[in-house]
Write a protein that holds these residues in place. Structure first.
Motif, short mmCIF file in Angstrom:
data_model
loop_
_atom_site.label_atom_id
_atom_site.label_comp_id
_atom_site.label_asym_id
_atom_site.label_seq_id
_atom_site.Cartn_x
_atom_site.Cartn_y
_atom_site.Cartn_z
N GLY A 45 0.61 -1.11 0.45
CA GLY A 45 -0.02 0.08 0.13
C GLY A 45 0.63 1.50 0.05
O GLY A 45 0.47 2.25 -0.53
N GLU A 46 2.35 1.24 0.49
CA GLU A 46 3.03 2.22 0.52
C GLU A 46 3.95 2.45 -1.02
O GLU A 46 4.38 3.31 -0.51
CB GLU A 46 3.98 1.89 1.58
CG GLU A 46 4.39 1.78 2.83
CD GLU A 46 3.32 -0.06 3.12
OE1 GLU A 46 4.70 -0.62 2.46
OE2 GLU A 46 2.54 -0.24 2.99
N GLN A 47 3.48 1.70 -1.67
CA GLN A 47 3.72 1.87 -2.93
C GLN A 47 3.39 2.45 -4.10
O GLN A 47 2.57 3.75 -3.86
CB GLN A 47 3.62 0.40 -4.20
CG GLN A 47 4.31 -0.02 -4.87
CD GLN A 47 4.27 -1.43 -5.52
OE1 GLN A 47 3.44 -2.24 -4.59
NE2 GLN A 47 3.88 -1.36 -6.80
N ARG A 48 4.69 3.74 -4.07
CA ARG A 48 4.47 4.89 -5.16
C ARG A 48 3.38 5.34 -5.59
O ARG A 48 3.22 4.03 -6.24
CB ARG A 48 5.73 5.11 -5.88
CG ARG A 48 5.95 6.60 -6.66
CD ARG A 48 7.17 7.25 -7.15
NE ARG A 48 7.35 6.05 -8.27
CZ ARG A 48 6.59 6.39 -9.79
NH1 ARG A 48 6.26 6.95 -9.57
NH2 ARG A 48 7.63 5.55 -10.50
N ASN A 49 2.20 6.42 -5.76
CA ASN A 49 0.87 5.94 -6.14
C ASN A 49 0.09 5.00 -6.56
O ASN A 49 -0.82 4.72 -7.02
CB ASN A 49 1.55 6.36 -8.13
CG ASN A 49 2.02 7.55 -8.43
OD1 ASN A 49 2.28 8.51 -7.48
ND2 ASN A 49 3.44 6.95 -9.65
N PHE A 50 0.33 4.05 -5.33
CA PHE A 50 -0.67 3.11 -5.18
C PHE A 50 -2.56 3.78 -4.83
O PHE A 50 -3.11 3.15 -5.25
CB PHE A 50 -0.53 2.24 -3.41
CG PHE A 50 -1.20 1.55 -3.96
CD1 PHE A 50 -1.34 -0.27 -4.49
CD2 PHE A 50 -2.33 1.30 -2.78
CE1 PHE A 50 -2.30 -0.45 -4.50
CE2 PHE A 50 -2.97 0.02 -2.84
CZ PHE A 50 -2.88 -0.89 -3.26
N GLU A 51 -2.05 4.80 -4.00
CA GLU A 51 -3.75 4.71 -3.72
C GLU A 51 -3.90 5.96 -5.11
O GLU A 51 -5.19 6.09 -5.88
CB GLU A 51 -3.59 6.53 -2.65
CG GLU A 51 -2.79 5.59 -0.98
CD GLU A 51 -4.29 4.74 -0.44
OE1 GLU A 51 -5.29 5.15 -0.99
OE2 GLU A 51 -3.80 3.83 -0.25
N ARG A 52 -3.20 6.48 -5.78
CA ARG A 52 -3.85 6.50 -7.09
C ARG A 52 -4.46 5.37 -7.91
O ARG A 52 -5.45 5.60 -8.93
CB ARG A 52 -2.45 7.68 -7.49
CG ARG A 52 -3.23 8.93 -9.29
CD ARG A 52 -2.22 9.73 -9.77
NE ARG A 52 -1.50 8.92 -11.20
CZ ARG A 52 -1.03 9.29 -11.68
NH1 ARG A 52 0.07 10.38 -11.36
NH2 ARG A 52 -1.05 8.88 -12.50
N PHE A 53 -3.53 4.98 -8.12
CA PHE A 53 -3.38 3.94 -8.20
C PHE A 53 -5.15 2.89 -8.64
O PHE A 53 -6.26 2.69 -9.02
CB PHE A 53 -2.48 2.42 -8.81
CG PHE A 53 -3.03 1.16 -9.30
CD1 PHE A 53 -3.15 0.68 -9.83
CD2 PHE A 53 -2.92 -0.03 -8.06
CE1 PHE A 53 -3.29 -0.20 -10.62
CE2 PHE A 53 -3.50 -1.11 -8.36
CZ PHE A 53 -3.76 -1.53 -9.93
N LEU A 54 -5.26 2.68 -6.89
CA LEU A 54 -6.67 2.62 -6.55
C LEU A 54 -7.72 2.98 -7.12
O LEU A 54 -8.68 2.76 -6.93
CB LEU A 54 -6.63 2.45 -5.27
CG LEU A 54 -7.67 1.58 -4.59
CD1 LEU A 54 -7.40 0.19 -4.50
CD2 LEU A 54 -6.68 1.89 -2.41
N ASP A 55 -7.71 4.75 -7.16
CA ASP A 55 -8.60 5.83 -7.43
C ASP A 55 -9.12 5.02 -8.67
O ASP A 55 -10.52 5.36 -9.39
CB ASP A 55 -8.48 6.68 -7.45
CG ASP A 55 -8.30 7.59 -6.31
OD1 ASP A 55 -8.83 7.09 -5.78
OD2 ASP A 55 -7.34 8.06 -6.27
N MET A 56 -8.03 4.16 -10.32
CA MET A 56 -8.17 4.17 -11.34
C MET A 56 -8.86 2.80 -11.80
O MET A 56 -9.00 2.17 -12.53
CB MET A 56 -6.75 4.08 -11.87
CG MET A 56 -5.97 5.13 -12.18
SD MET A 56 -5.38 5.30 -12.87
CE MET A 56 -3.63 4.75 -12.47
#
Length: 157
Positions: free
Chosen positions: A142-153
């Motif tokens: 979950g701490e991976q770079r851009n994971f939250e943005r990835f999750l939004d897509m």
């Protein structure tokens, strides 16, 4: 309906075994805006203990047109393609014609789009854990770079 009755099985354990061994399904939905069926190859995770016949979970990239189609019509058919092979007539003691031997599981279902972000997150981690080779050195984090943005897509269903 094909295959012929002697070659069909309603054995849930056998079907679940095929679905686990060959998780990349061909998902088919009703017609999109262009008048053709919407078809996507998508890996699905089987939870055999959820629901009367089990539950399948999957996800699309949010840009996949299939996500919008599911919001309008939740009926889907998923085909899990197992092993298959040409059947040569030379194996029979009498004259035959060539054929094809195959294993396919066909699932008709209702797909519900996940609205809970944490369920989508859990699905992504489950899918990675199921398929990532243990010796690869990679683990989805979950701490991976851009994971939250990835999750939004991602659209889970």
């Amino acid at each position: 309906m094909y295959p012929l009755t002697p070659f069909r099985s309603a054995d849930a354990d056998k079907m679940h075994a095929v679905m686990r061994a060959f998780p990349l399904a061909t998902m088919i939905s009703r017609y999109g805006g262009d008048g053709w069926p919407t078809i996507t190859q998508v890996p699905l995770v089987l939870h055999a203990d959820r629901g009367a016949r089990g539950t399948l979970l999957g996800h699309f990239d949010g840009n996949n047109p299939h996500a919008a189609v599911l919001r309008g019509d939740d009926r889907v058919t998923c085909l899990f393609h197992g092993p298959n092979h040409y059947m040569t007539p030379s194996i029979y003691p009498t004259e035959h014609y060539p054929g094809w031997n195959y294993v396919t599981v066909r699932v008709h279902a209702r797909a519900r789009v996940m609205t809970d972000r944490e369920r989508v997150r859990a699905l992504l981690f489950e899918l990675a854990a199921l398929h990532e080779p243990p010796d690869s050195g990679y683990r989805l984090r979950g701490e991976q770079r851009n994971f939250e943005r990835f999750l939004d897509m991602v659209v889970g269903f």
